[in-house]
Scaffold this motif. Structure first.
Motif: not given
Length: 100
Positions: A55-60, A16-18, A66-68
């Motif tokens: 959704t503000m979600r990404g996969t690396t 979870l990234l802020s 990563y959920e922003l």
């Protein structure tokens, strides 16, 4: 201040990234940069493979999700880690491509 490699994706599959941003390096790779809400450390992701701005979600590339959280922003911790990461990987130029 030292930087370190993150734990394996199998141990921490989601972050979870802020105060996040997205940077693109001269080779075209894109990375999430922000503050890990678990421990407040600065964080740089491996290259982004998919990102859903709804959704503000990404996969690396490593498979980590990563959920922003919240709005985009900046942090001294994240900036420091990004600059060190750029030195380590010899990144000489990058662009902030964070969505508006």
């Amino acid at each position: 201040m030292p930087i370190w490699r993150p734990c394996p994706t199998s141990e921490f599959p989601k972050v979870l990234l802020s105060r996040w941003r997205i940077f693109e390096t001269e080779d075209g790779s894109q990375h999430f940069v922000g503050v890990d809400m678990f421990d407040s450390s600065g964080r740089v992701s491996s290259p982004i493979v998919t990102f859903d701005p709804v959704t503000m979600r990404g996969t690396t590339q490593t498979g980590r999700i990563y959920e922003l959280a919240g709005r985009k922003g900046s942090s001294l911790n994240a900036e420091y880690v990004w600059m060190r990461w750029c030195e380590l990987y010899e990144v000489t130029s990058y662009t902030d491509i964070t969505p508006a």
